[in-house]
Motif scaffolding. Structure first.
Motif, short mmCIF file in Angstrom:
data_model
loop_
_atom_site.label_atom_id
_atom_site.label_comp_id
_atom_site.label_asym_id
_atom_site.label_seq_id
_atom_site.Cartn_x
_atom_site.Cartn_y
_atom_site.Cartn_z
N ALA A 232 0.82 -1.22 0.00
CA ALA A 232 0.00 0.00 0.00
C ALA A 232 0.85 1.27 0.00
O ALA A 232 0.31 2.38 -0.04
CB ALA A 232 -0.92 0.00 1.22
N GLY A 233 2.19 1.10 0.05
CA GLY A 233 3.07 2.26 0.07
C GLY A 233 3.03 3.00 1.39
O GLY A 233 3.27 4.22 1.44
N ILE A 234 2.76 2.27 2.47
CA ILE A 234 2.60 2.86 3.80
C ILE A 234 3.73 2.38 4.71
O ILE A 234 4.09 1.19 4.70
CB ILE A 234 1.23 2.46 4.41
CG1 ILE A 234 0.09 3.03 3.56
CG2 ILE A 234 1.11 2.92 5.85
CD1 ILE A 234 -0.03 4.51 3.56
N GLU A 235 4.28 3.27 5.51
CA GLU A 235 5.28 2.90 6.51
C GLU A 235 4.58 2.50 7.81
O GLU A 235 3.47 2.97 8.11
CB GLU A 235 6.21 4.07 6.79
CG GLU A 235 7.05 4.50 5.60
CD GLU A 235 8.03 3.44 5.16
OE1 GLU A 235 8.50 2.65 6.02
OE2 GLU A 235 8.33 3.37 3.95
N PRO A 236 5.21 1.65 8.62
CA PRO A 236 4.61 1.30 9.91
C PRO A 236 4.27 2.53 10.76
O PRO A 236 3.26 2.54 11.47
CB PRO A 236 5.68 0.44 10.58
CG PRO A 236 6.39 -0.22 9.43
CD PRO A 236 6.42 0.84 8.35
#
Length: 323
Positions: A232-236
């Motif tokens: 999703a192109g999301i960082e933690p």
């Protein structure tokens, strides 16, 4: 050569509204200790459950799904006629035919709907949510009602302290529709069929190899959740809310700890709906989201990481923007 015309779908999809339902009857650990060799302390230590809800004998899975689904449609600001497809995730319908989804659709007022059941057990809601998103983006549906509903008490031995303390009844739902910007990320899903025998049905009741399932979940699910973030192109650190399947509080806490070790924030809100709802299989994720929103723990626009896992062994995870 004949050229077929293809449906034109939406650029993206999102969750438009959510809803849930739980039966009235609250069953405490102390009540269970009257019929089996267990205690409140033992249950809290093992699985983190303080109480759960049991449906009445004449209260069906379909009954619960209808209420949760109608609540989600209303929350989305829609009429039933605005919905054209209904997906009912479950693994506890009393019979495989007829399916539950068509009954739910008709009772809510979604007439002539595409309607079908989906069985991926405790991963069912995440599977169904992705399918709904793909249907909207492909143009096969305009708005999809996704429901996870279970009446697990029909399928447990009431004196089996390994399982009767865990499972409960309830329903949660979400409406998925078109969006200009992505509100539901790509799914990461799969199965571990080589260990399929860890959870199943035997002599008409649910069984599971608890310790083996615990080890599998605490080692395999956090990496799946991280993959869902990556696709999703999301960082933690972007995650506001973690909503894993409510299987066991110790599993939930283990997943959260491993995500924080990879950069998730300390203030990331972690669903712990299992404490007062028990394990409701495919209903647990949407029900937890609805309860958290009602408590003010989730707000519109929050980035939520969902991850379901269970019998199959099937798993699925995706990032969503909370409605």
């Amino acid at each position: 050569m004949t050229t077929l015309r293809l449906a034109q779908g939406a650029t993206a999809s999102r969750i438009l509204g959510i809803g849930s339902f739980q039966p009235e009857r609250i069953v405490t650990n102390d009540e269970l200790s009257q019929t089996m060799d267990t205690t409140d302390e033992w249950i809290l230590e093992r699985v983190g459950i303080a109480e759960r809800r049991f449906a009445a004998k004449d209260e069906s899975l379909v009954d619960m799904a209808v209420i949760a689904g109608a609540n989600a449609v209303a929350d989305a600001g829609l009429a039933p006629s605005d919905v054209d497809t209904v997906i009912l995730a479950n693994c506890t319908m009393p019979t495989p035919i007829p399916n539950g989804a068509a009954q739910v659709a008709d009772r809510i007022g979604v007439k002539a709907a595409g309607a079908f059941d989906l069985n991926a057990a405790c991963a069912g809601f995440c599977y169904a949510l992705n399918l709904a998103s793909d249907l909207v983006r492909a143009g096969s549906a305009r708005r999809v009602l996704v429901i996870g509903a279970e009446k697990l008490t029909d399928w447990i031995d009431p004196v089996d302290r390994a399982n009767a303390i865990i499972f409960a009844d309830g329903a949660g739902a979400a409406v998925v529709g078109p969006a200009d910007e992505p509100g539901i990320g790509p799914v990461v899903w799969g199965s571990a069929g080589d260990v399929v025998d860890l959870i199943g049905m035997r002599d008409g009741v649910i069984y599971q190899e608890g310790q083996s399932v615990f080890r599998w979940a605490t080692t395999q699910i956090a990496p799946i959740a991280l993959r869902a973030l990556a696709v999703a192109g999301i960082e933690p650190s972007d995650v506001d809310v973690l909503i894993p399947h409510q299987a066991n509080l110790r599993i939930v806490e283990s997943i959260a700890k491993k995500l924080r070790a990879k950069g998730a924030r300390e203030d990331m809100v972690v669903a712990d709906d299992i404490v007062y709802s028990g394990n409701t299989s495919s209903a647990s994720i949407p029900m937890a989201m609805d309860h958290m929103r009602a408590a003010g723990l989730v707000k519109p626009g929050d980035v939520a990481l969902l991850v379901g896992f269970g019998a199959g062994l099937s798993y699925a995870g995706q990032v969503v923007i909370c409605p």
